[in-house]
Design a protein around this motif. Structure first.
Motif, PDB file in Angstrom:
ATOM      1  N   GLU A   1       0.994  -1.146   0.033  1.00 25.65           N
ATOM      2  CA  GLU A   1       0.082  -0.045  -0.186  1.00 25.65           C
ATOM      3  C   GLU A   1       0.749   1.298  -0.218  1.00 25.65           C
ATOM      4  OE1 GLU A   1      -3.293   2.375   2.599  1.00 25.65           O
ATOM      5  OE2 GLU A   1      -2.622   0.158   3.334  1.00 25.65           O
ATOM      6  N   ARG A   2       2.033   1.253   0.761  1.00 22.22           N
ATOM      7  CA  ARG A   2       2.891   2.365   0.646  1.00 22.22           C
ATOM      8  C   ARG A   2       4.277   1.799   0.239  1.00 22.22           C
ATOM      9  NH1 ARG A   2       0.590   6.730   3.491  1.00 22.22           N
ATOM     10  NH2 ARG A   2      -1.349   6.120   4.417  1.00 22.22           N
ATOM     11  N   PRO A   3       4.754   1.794  -0.780  1.00 25.97           N
ATOM     12  CA  PRO A   3       5.698   0.928  -1.381  1.00 25.97           C
ATOM     13  C   PRO A   3       7.159   1.365  -0.914  1.00 25.97           C
ATOM     14  CG  PRO A   3       4.351   1.477  -3.015  1.00 25.97           C
ATOM     15  CD  PRO A   3       3.784   2.208  -1.923  1.00 25.97           C
ATOM     16  N   LEU A   4       8.017   0.777  -0.546  1.00 28.67           N
ATOM     17  CA  LEU A   4       9.488   1.251  -0.071  1.00 28.67           C
ATOM     18  C   LEU A   4      10.401   0.859  -1.035  1.00 28.67           C
ATOM     19  CD1 LEU A   4      11.313   2.474   2.269  1.00 28.67           C
ATOM     20  CD2 LEU A   4      11.024   0.187   3.471  1.00 28.67           C
ATOM     21  N   ALA A   5      11.371   1.730  -1.635  1.00 25.72           N
ATOM     22  CA  ALA A   5      12.504   1.282  -2.176  1.00 25.72           C
ATOM     23  C   ALA A   5      13.628   1.547  -1.274  1.00 25.72           C
ATOM     24  CB  ALA A   5      12.673   2.328  -3.469  1.00 25.72           C
TER      25      ALA A   5
ATOM     26  N   THR B   1       6.356   5.864   2.925  1.00 18.29           N
ATOM     27  CA  THR B   1       5.005   6.927   3.404  1.00 18.29           C
ATOM     28  C   THR B   1       3.938   7.351   2.569  1.00 18.29           C
ATOM     29  OG1 THR B   1       6.116   8.960   2.887  1.00 18.29           O
ATOM     30  CG2 THR B   1       6.709   8.026   5.131  1.00 18.29           C
ATOM     31  N   ARG B   2       3.962   6.939   1.244  1.00 18.94           N
ATOM     32  CA  ARG B   2       3.193   7.286   0.171  1.00 18.94           C
ATOM     33  C   ARG B   2       2.548   6.134  -0.559  1.00 18.94           C
ATOM     34  NH1 ARG B   2       8.023  10.577  -0.283  1.00 18.94           N
ATOM     35  NH2 ARG B   2       7.692  12.759  -0.233  1.00 18.94           N
ATOM     36  N   THR B   3       1.064   6.398  -0.617  1.00 11.46           N
ATOM     37  CA  THR B   3       0.300   5.545  -1.355  1.00 11.46           C
ATOM     38  C   THR B   3       0.268   5.846  -3.101  1.00 11.46           C
ATOM     39  OG1 THR B   3      -1.469   6.991  -1.309  1.00 11.46           O
ATOM     40  CG2 THR B   3      -1.558   5.576   0.604  1.00 11.46           C
ATOM     41  N   PRO B   4      -0.057   4.844  -3.636  1.00 11.67           N
ATOM     42  CA  PRO B   4       0.011   5.261  -5.176  1.00 11.67           C
ATOM     43  C   PRO B   4      -0.632   6.649  -5.502  1.00 11.67           C
ATOM     44  CG  PRO B   4      -0.640   2.994  -5.000  1.00 11.67           C
ATOM     45  CD  PRO B   4      -0.418   3.642  -3.572  1.00 11.67           C
ATOM     46  N   ALA B   5      -1.748   6.966  -4.678  1.00 12.09           N
ATOM     47  CA  ALA B   5      -2.670   8.131  -5.072  1.00 12.09           C
ATOM     48  C   ALA B   5      -1.506   9.454  -4.774  1.00 12.09           C
ATOM     49  CB  ALA B   5      -3.787   8.343  -4.543  1.00 12.09           C
ATOM     50  N   MET B   6      -0.853   9.157  -3.415  1.00  8.98           N
ATOM     51  CA  MET B   6      -0.066  10.188  -3.100  1.00  8.98           C
ATOM     52  C   MET B   6       1.071  10.608  -4.139  1.00  8.98           C
ATOM     53  SD  MET B   6      -0.414   9.420   0.707  1.00  8.98           S
ATOM     54  CE  MET B   6       0.888  10.642   1.618  1.00  8.98           C
ATOM     55  N   LEU B   7       1.841   9.124  -4.411  1.00  8.16           N
ATOM     56  CA  LEU B   7       2.729   9.325  -5.463  1.00  8.16           C
ATOM     57  C   LEU B   7       2.456  10.066  -6.739  1.00  8.16           C
ATOM     58  CD1 LEU B   7       4.019   5.628  -4.990  1.00  8.16           C
ATOM     59  CD2 LEU B   7       5.347   7.737  -4.435  1.00  8.16           C
ATOM     60  N   LEU B   8       1.137   9.549  -7.418  1.00  6.84           N
ATOM     61  CA  LEU B   8       0.659  10.583  -8.466  1.00  6.84           C
ATOM     62  C   LEU B   8       0.595  12.108  -8.189  1.00  6.84           C
ATOM     63  CD1 LEU B   8      -0.624  10.429 -11.280  1.00  6.84           C
ATOM     64  CD2 LEU B   8      -2.906  10.288 -10.255  1.00  6.84           C
ATOM     65  N   ASP B   9       0.238  12.485  -7.104  1.00  9.16           N
ATOM     66  CA  ASP B   9       0.240  13.871  -6.871  1.00  9.16           C
ATOM     67  C   ASP B   9       1.541  14.478  -6.825  1.00  9.16           C
ATOM     68  OD1 ASP B   9      -2.315  13.910  -6.689  1.00  9.16           O
ATOM     69  OD2 ASP B   9      -2.499  13.660  -4.321  1.00  9.16           O
ATOM     70  N   GLU B  10       2.401  13.587  -6.228  1.00 11.71           N
ATOM     71  CA  GLU B  10       4.133  14.269  -6.159  1.00 11.71           C
ATOM     72  C   GLU B  10       4.587  14.120  -7.292  1.00 11.71           C
ATOM     73  OE1 GLU B  10       5.753  15.182  -3.530  1.00 11.71           O
ATOM     74  OE2 GLU B  10       4.823  14.453  -1.698  1.00 11.71           O
ATOM     75  N   VAL B  11       4.201  13.341  -8.195  1.00  8.20           N
ATOM     76  CA  VAL B  11       4.848  13.310  -9.547  1.00  8.20           C
ATOM     77  C   VAL B  11       4.560  14.243 -10.563  1.00  8.20           C
ATOM     78  CG1 VAL B  11       5.089  11.971 -11.895  1.00  8.20           C
ATOM     79  CG2 VAL B  11       5.648  10.758  -9.686  1.00  8.20           C
ATOM     80  N   ASN B  12       3.161  14.693 -10.376  1.00  6.33           N
ATOM     81  CA  ASN B  12       2.462  15.755 -11.133  1.00  6.33           C
ATOM     82  C   ASN B  12       2.775  17.141 -10.830  1.00  6.33           C
ATOM     83  OD1 ASN B  12       1.096  14.589 -13.274  1.00  6.33           O
ATOM     84  ND2 ASN B  12      -0.601  13.976 -11.905  1.00  6.33           N
TER      85      ASN B  12
ATOM     86  N   ALA C   1       1.061  12.983 -15.318  1.00  3.90           N
ATOM     87  CA  ALA C   1       1.081  11.486 -15.276  1.00  3.90           C
ATOM     88  C   ALA C   1      -0.267  10.997 -14.839  1.00  3.90           C
ATOM     89  CB  ALA C   1       2.075  11.263 -14.175  1.00  3.90           C
ATOM     90  N   THR C   2      -0.530   9.773 -14.970  1.00 10.40           N
ATOM     91  CA  THR C   2      -1.529   8.966 -14.892  1.00 10.40           C
ATOM     92  C   THR C   2      -1.681   7.963 -13.793  1.00 10.40           C
ATOM     93  OG1 THR C   2      -1.542   7.519 -16.642  1.00 10.40           O
ATOM     94  CG2 THR C   2      -2.438   9.354 -17.269  1.00 10.40           C
ATOM     95  N   ALA C   3      -2.797   7.640 -13.372  1.00 13.63           N
ATOM     96  CA  ALA C   3      -2.680   6.546 -12.302  1.00 13.63           C
ATOM     97  C   ALA C   3      -2.188   5.489 -12.801  1.00 13.63           C
ATOM     98  CB  ALA C   3      -4.139   6.385 -11.668  1.00 13.63           C
ATOM     99  N   ALA C   4      -2.424   5.076 -14.083  1.00 16.06           N
ATOM    100  CA  ALA C   4      -1.911   4.208 -14.718  1.00 16.06           C
ATOM    101  C   ALA C   4      -0.431   3.976 -15.024  1.00 16.06           C
ATOM    102  CB  ALA C   4      -2.309   3.675 -16.143  1.00 16.06           C
ATOM    103  N   GLU C   5      -0.063   5.299 -15.374  1.00 16.79           N
ATOM    104  CA  GLU C   5       1.706   5.160 -15.330  1.00 16.79           C
ATOM    105  C   GLU C   5       2.231   5.062 -14.135  1.00 16.79           C
ATOM    106  OE1 GLU C   5       2.010   8.145 -19.157  1.00 16.79           O
ATOM    107  OE2 GLU C   5       1.576   9.235 -17.060  1.00 16.79           O
ATOM    108  N   VAL C   6       1.667   5.450 -12.731  1.00 14.52           N
ATOM    109  CA  VAL C   6       2.186   5.165 -11.599  1.00 14.52           C
ATOM    110  C   VAL C   6       2.443   3.624 -11.527  1.00 14.52           C
ATOM    111  CG1 VAL C   6       1.720   5.468  -9.122  1.00 14.52           C
ATOM    112  CG2 VAL C   6       1.549   7.442 -10.451  1.00 14.52           C
ATOM    113  N   ASP C   7       1.203   2.990 -11.625  1.00  6.09           N
ATOM    114  CA  ASP C   7       0.877   1.626 -11.627  1.00  6.09           C
ATOM    115  C   ASP C   7       2.256   0.942 -12.465  1.00  6.09           C
ATOM    116  OD1 ASP C   7      -0.415  -0.828 -10.667  1.00  6.09           O
ATOM    117  OD2 ASP C   7      -0.721  -1.092 -12.705  1.00  6.09           O
TER     118      ASP C   7
END
Length: 516
Positions: free
Chosen positions: A422-426, A465-476, A496-502
């Protein structure tokens, strides 16, 4: 080696990154196959001679917090860089010392793994002797030493070009000018030779290779007048007085790679009890120009060959994909493509199921017992009732694939995950590296390239700390700021789109950057 003030590696930094073939987990697996009982990475002590800026040791330290790692190097600048990186990343289990190899002693302690990559061929004879002496003094009873070097006979062709470059730059001291003059010289001489002759063809081929070599690598590797290559038997003869013996090559088990047809038959005629003759003959047959040799103590009893080999103790991994094409001559067979570019048609149902499972798990690994259970359950409709017999057939097929160099085995699983949480960690290291570089270190201890500035930014955001939705906001937000900056953003998307984040998350997982 005693004059630290004139060290060329202070003047021109050598690129430093992780080398998968040096990782103790890999070396331990090879040793275990040969009957040794290597120290687990969770409790190991590792010494790297010529550690440079710590690009090889620091990732090991971060992955193995229970281990103790020590690096020494003659370059004060490199050591300062390594210390700063380790401190910033919180790697408290690795220490770096500004120390001449000639001054290294038993005061460093005993080590389960000693690594010497890219040093042996480029130092004076007395230093080479000291490296082997340190192996003999500092290795634990079941310890493993790794040493890489330019190999003969393959490097004789490389030296044809070195002769040209060294002569033409003999009076040039400035590193930048020396590299420039060397490149100009090999181009001028190679193009002036007769390309139909053996010599002319060799110079022209090496000229093409040199075009792709970074300046700092060319400066240290090819323009060092003291560098020399060695035949395997020379290295082993020098190691023997220090109580050492040949264990294997780091590329094990694909020792005969590149030997085809008659060459393969020549090697097969050599008994497995004579590994030196096998390995040296291989070099003479394929012209190997670089070796990564493993040594251990001479009193260790080693198992040669595969008569006692079993996959059961290991975790298996393979970068493999199923192909849609069918073999009309073998209607029950399924074709697979391995990362090495090898295509393989498999008709054993359990083996087909196992390769499918390994492909889905990549870059992660699966324990043998788990893989066997998955494969037999998947293929149960095509199997007989004798489960033990079917496991035996599966193991026979997988062992053949392993011996061909297409399947990895490891005593320990890789410390990574392919599951997108849910909150990916690299990994912390990759996040830090992505701030300034396209190249990052993955959790399989390899240097991998990130495709573009957006992907680099994306990796830096994966701090758990970030969900995919939060990652999308940050990238945009990043893209908006970039386009507003007035710079050249023609290569960047508007949004960017949600599909691109995925898609990016899946790519990061496949690059082995997600921490478990």
């Amino acid at each position: 080696m005693n004059d630290m003030a004139t060290n060329p590696y202070d003047a021109v930094a050598y690129p430093g990154h992780a080398f998968a073939q040096t990782h103790p987990a890999h070396l331990a697996t090879i040793a275990h196959v040969h009957g040794m009982t290597p120290t687990p990475t969770t409790a190991m002590r590792v010494l790297e001679l010529g550690c440079g800026r710590g690009g090889n040791l620091i990732p090991m330290a971060l992955q193995c917090p229970g281990a103790e790692l020590v690096g020494i190097d003659l370059s004060g600048r490199a050591i300062a860089h390594a210390r700063a990186d380790a401190a910033e990343l919180g790697a408290t289990n690795v220490s770096f010392h500004h120390l001449d190899i000639m001054a290294a002693s038993a005061a460093l302690g005993r080590f389960d793994y000693i690594l010497v990559h890219g040093v042996y061929s480029w130092v004076p004879q007395m230093v080479r002797e000291r490296i082997l002496g340190l192996f003999g003094e500092l290795l634990t009873p079941q310890g493993i030493a790794y040493v890489s070097y330019n190999a003969l006979p393959g490097c004789r062709l490389r030296d044809l070009a070195r002769d040209v470059m060294l002569f033409e730059t003999r009076d040039i001291d400035d590193p930048i000018e020396k590299v420039r003059a060397a490149r100009a010289a090999i181009k001028r001489f190679a193009e002036a030779t007769d390309g139909d002759t053996f010599y002319g063809a060799a110079l022209r081929e090496r000229m093409k290779q040199i075009e792709t070599i970074p300046d700092n690598v060319l400066y240290h590797d090819d323009l060092n007048p003291g560098a020399r290559a060695f035949a395997l038997h020379e290295v082993l003869a020098a190691a023997e007085p220090h109580g050492l013996q040949f264990l294997a090559e780091a590329s094990f088990p694909n020792n005969f790679g590149g030997a085809q047809g008659p060459a393969q038959r020549v090697l097969n005629e050599i008994p497995i009890t004579d590994p030196l003759r096998q390995e040296q003959s291989l070099d003479l047959l394929i012209g190997r120009c670089f070796r990564q040799t493993l040594l251990c103590r001479a009193d260790v009893a080693l198992h040669r060959g595969f008569s006692r080999f079993s996959l059961e103790p290991y975790h298996l991994a393979a970068s493999v994909n199923e192909l849609e094409e069918k073999d009309e001559k073998r209607p029950g067979a399924v074709s697979f493509l391995f990362a090495e570019g090898v295509r393989l048609a498999v008709d054993l149902p359990a083996a087909i199921a196992a390769l499918r499972a390994l492909g889905k798990a990549w870059p992660g690994s699966i324990s043998h017992d788990e893989l066997a259970a998955l494969a037999l359950d998947e293929a149960q409709d095509s199997l007989g009732s004798d489960r033990a017999r079917e496991i035996g057939r599966l193991n026979e097929a997988l062992t053949a694939i392993y011996r061909a160099g297409l399947l990895e085995i490891n005593l320990e699983p890789h410390r990574l995950t392919t599951r997108i949480s849910e909150r990916p960690l690299a990994s912390r290291l990759a996040r830090r590296q992505a701030l300034t570089s396209q190249e990052v270190t993955d959790l399989r201890h390899r240097a991998v390239a990130l495709d573009g500035v957006v992907v680099r930014k994306f990796v830096t955001l994966l701090d758990g700390t970030r969900t995919p939705a939060m990652l999308l906001d940050e990238v945009n937000a990043f893209l908006t700021d970039a386009h507003a900056s007035g710079g050249d953003t023609s290569a960047l998307p508007k949004m960017a789109t949600a599909a691109e984040v995925d898609m990016h998350l899946k790519d990061v997982a496949r690059l082995a950057l997600l921490a478990g």
